[in-house]
Enzyme design. Structure first.
Site, PDB file in Angstrom:
ATOM      1  N   ARG A  93       0.826  -1.216   0.000  1.00 43.38           N
ATOM      2  CA  ARG A  93       0.000   0.000   0.000  1.00 43.38           C
ATOM      3  C   ARG A  93       0.857   1.263   0.000  1.00 43.38           C
ATOM      4  O   ARG A  93       0.537   2.236  -0.678  1.00 43.38           O
ATOM      5  CB  ARG A  93      -0.963   0.010   1.187  1.00 43.38           C
TER       6      ARG A  93
ATOM      7  N   ASN B 182      -6.493  -2.367   2.421  1.00 45.20           N
ATOM      8  CA  ASN B 182      -6.515  -3.811   2.647  1.00 45.20           C
ATOM      9  C   ASN B 182      -7.962  -4.303   2.673  1.00 45.20           C
ATOM     10  O   ASN B 182      -8.829  -3.672   3.275  1.00 45.20           O
ATOM     11  CB  ASN B 182      -5.862  -4.166   3.985  1.00 45.20           C
TER      12      ASN B 182
END
Length: 89
Positions: A18, A36
């Site tokens: 990320r 997520n």
């Protein structure tokens, strides 16, 4: 301006994926998020000029990312202009 939402499956949680997406997105001048998902995948939303969005999606699809990318599914949309930064969620 365009937007894509991509579901990235593989080993993409707990490996800096990320942060990588956020950094690359910002460098390309995009706004969006990397989040997520409960199933172990990551959802990437990116918005901005089409060439920059295509560049980010290409990076996701080529697997030159932290971890391991097994599958990327993307949906293109018209930009909604509701995002102000690229965030890691």
């Amino acid at each position: 301006m365009v937007r894509f939402t991509a579901r990235v499956a593989g080993l993409v949680q707990g490996v800096g994926f990320r942060d990588y997406v956020r950094t690359r997105g910002r460098r390309l001048g995009l706004v969006g998020s990397a989040t997520n998902l409960p199933d172990g995948a990551v959802e990437v939303v990116a918005e901005g000029p089409e060439p920059a969005c295509r560049d980010l999606l290409h990076l996701l699809m080529t697997g030159h990312t932290p971890g391991r990318t097994d599958r990327v599914e993307a949906v293109w949309q018209v930009a909604q202009s509701d995002l102000t930064d690229f965030r890691r969620k």
